[in-house]
Design a protein around this motif. Structure first.
Motif, PDB file in Angstrom:
ATOM      1  N   GLU A 144       0.829  -1.212   0.000  1.00  0.00           N
ATOM      2  CA  GLU A 144       0.000   0.000   0.000  1.00  0.00           C
ATOM      3  C   GLU A 144       0.865   1.265   0.000  1.00  0.00           C
ATOM      4  O   GLU A 144       0.621   2.196  -0.771  1.00  0.00           O
ATOM      5  N   VAL A 145       1.883   1.298   0.845  1.00  0.00           N
ATOM      6  CA  VAL A 145       2.758   2.480   0.907  1.00  0.00           C
ATOM      7  C   VAL A 145       3.478   2.667  -0.427  1.00  0.00           C
ATOM      8  O   VAL A 145       3.545   3.781  -0.966  1.00  0.00           O
ATOM      9  N   LEU A 146       3.970   1.569  -0.975  1.00  0.00           N
ATOM     10  CA  LEU A 146       4.695   1.648  -2.252  1.00  0.00           C
ATOM     11  C   LEU A 146       3.800   2.211  -3.361  1.00  0.00           C
ATOM     12  O   LEU A 146       4.196   3.084  -4.125  1.00  0.00           O
ATOM     13  N   ALA A 170       5.290   4.771   8.236  1.00  0.00           N
ATOM     14  CA  ALA A 170       5.116   4.741   6.770  1.00  0.00           C
ATOM     15  C   ALA A 170       6.465   4.513   6.083  1.00  0.00           C
ATOM     16  O   ALA A 170       6.581   3.692   5.162  1.00  0.00           O
ATOM     17  N   LEU A 171       7.501   5.220   6.558  1.00  0.00           N
ATOM     18  CA  LEU A 171       8.837   5.047   5.971  1.00  0.00           C
ATOM     19  C   LEU A 171       9.383   3.652   6.256  1.00  0.00           C
ATOM     20  O   LEU A 171      10.029   3.042   5.401  1.00  0.00           O
ATOM     21  N   GLY A 172       9.108   3.141   7.453  1.00  0.00           N
ATOM     22  CA  GLY A 172       9.550   1.786   7.802  1.00  0.00           C
ATOM     23  C   GLY A 172       8.915   0.746   6.901  1.00  0.00           C
ATOM     24  O   GLY A 172       9.574  -0.207   6.460  1.00  0.00           O
ATOM     25  N   ARG A 173       7.634   0.934   6.587  1.00  0.00           N
ATOM     26  CA  ARG A 173       6.950  -0.005   5.686  1.00  0.00           C
ATOM     27  C   ARG A 173       7.572   0.046   4.293  1.00  0.00           C
ATOM     28  O   ARG A 173       7.731  -0.978   3.630  1.00  0.00           O
ATOM     29  N   MET A 174       7.919   1.262   3.858  1.00  0.00           N
ATOM     30  CA  MET A 174       8.572   1.403   2.553  1.00  0.00           C
ATOM     31  C   MET A 174       9.924   0.703   2.573  1.00  0.00           C
ATOM     32  O   MET A 174      10.295   0.013   1.606  1.00  0.00           O
ATOM     33  N   ARG A 175      10.640   0.866   3.663  1.00  0.00           N
ATOM     34  CA  ARG A 175      11.970   0.244   3.778  1.00  0.00           C
ATOM     35  C   ARG A 175      11.844  -1.284   3.734  1.00  0.00           C
ATOM     36  O   ARG A 175      12.604  -1.958   3.046  1.00  0.00           O
ATOM     37  N   TYR A 176      10.874  -1.824   4.468  1.00  0.00           N
ATOM     38  CA  TYR A 176      10.694  -3.275   4.441  1.00  0.00           C
ATOM     39  C   TYR A 176      10.225  -3.751   3.063  1.00  0.00           C
ATOM     40  O   TYR A 176      10.568  -4.854   2.629  1.00  0.00           O
ATOM     41  N   ALA A 177       9.442  -2.913   2.368  1.00  0.00           N
ATOM     42  CA  ALA A 177       9.046  -3.266   0.995  1.00  0.00           C
ATOM     43  C   ALA A 177      10.293  -3.405   0.121  1.00  0.00           C
ATOM     44  O   ALA A 177      10.431  -4.356  -0.650  1.00  0.00           O
ATOM     45  N   LEU A 178      11.222  -2.451   0.271  1.00  0.00           N
ATOM     46  CA  LEU A 178      12.461  -2.496  -0.512  1.00  0.00           C
ATOM     47  C   LEU A 178      13.295  -3.723  -0.149  1.00  0.00           C
ATOM     48  O   LEU A 178      13.843  -4.392  -1.023  1.00  0.00           O
TER      49      LEU A 178
END
Lengths: 199, 76
Positions: A144-146, A170-178
């Protein structure tokens, strides 16, 4: 003469006043990103089109009923509608068990897709289709964040506000997505910059 | 006070969401920290690739949406 791009807020204002062409411009401008957002969740083109239609029907009803108040942020708003409809579809239909793992991800996201359609096998041959598959496998919150950042053009603060979390979450979720995308690339021995540096 | 930069700061920088005064320090971090640099490179590649992942719906569904709008009564 060069065309001037009319912003979404202006198009919405014109649409509210009865200008259907303004709405057509909004649909043409955003339909593909909304459709892709849904497709990445439901993985079925026909269902994705049905839910795309439902998303715009909801938008039409809200706007024409005088209840739209997103101040020109049409794209993030309709992406949220589309995302929620796609997630609701699975919950309502109970097509997949909802089992939450220790890291907060849904067990569904860890399963390999064993019943791929002929169509999905064909598109897998394309490298950008592989990236889509990797995104589909991300836990819901990371995906979702991505999508909100890339398709919705929302800042991380806007994503945090829209999803009711802190900007660091939100940034942490993006980081884990990466991190998860990188893991998948290693697992499938695929480098997603190969399109840009062909051998 | 010396600010410690985190991966979250690198992500904000990659998406151009950091203030100018932070940018120079983050750029130094990227030069000296391979892990932070790898994260930054991943974001850049994702930024290049994401537009290619966009799919397009069929024309009939687009037409149905517009027809629905035309038949829906407007605000009075």
């Amino acid at each position: 003469m060069e065309k001037v791009l009319v912003d979404d807020g202006t198009l919405i204002s014109r649409y509210i006043k009865g200008d259907e062409k303004a709405f057509q411009s909004l649909v043409q401008r955003h339909k593909s990103r909304v459709y892709t957002t849904i497709y990445l969740i439901v993985k079925d083109t026909y269902l994705a089109e049905d839910l795309l239609q439902d998303s715009f029907v909801k938008a039409i009803t809200t706007i024409k009923s005088g209840r739209y108040n997103e101040e020109g942020k049409f794209l993030p708003w309709i992406l949220r509608i589309a995302h929620n409809l796609a997630i609701d579809y699975f919950r309502r239909d109970k097509r997949y068990p909802t089992i939450i793992l220790e890291d907060g991800s849904n067990v569904f996201n860890t399963l390999d897709f064993s019943e791929d359609s002929v169509e999905s096998v064909q598109i897998r041959n394309e490298s950008h289709a592989r990236l889509r598959e990797m995104i589909q496998r991300l836990p819901d919150q990371q995906r979702e964040v991505l999508m909100m950042r890339h398709y919705g053009e929302m800042s991380f603060q806007e994503i945090a506000d829209a999803t009711g979390v802190s900007i660091n979450t939100a940034l942490g979720r993006m980081r884990y997505a990466l991190i998860n995308l990188r893991k998948q690339m290693l697992k499938y021995n695929w480098n997603y910059d190969q399109n840009f540096y062909p051998q | 006070m010396i600010k410690t930069f985190t991966p979250n700061d690198v992500i904000r920088y990659a998406y151009q969401e950091t203030p100018e005064e932070e940018n120079q320090v983050i750029e130094q971090v990227l030069l000296t920290d391979p892990e932070m640099n790898a994260l930054y490179e991943d974001v850049l590649m994702l930024q290049r690739q994401m537009p290619l992942t966009v799919l397009h719906p069929s024309d009939p569904v687009t037409i149905r949406i517009m027809e629905y709008s035309q038949h829906f009564p407007g605000i009075r």
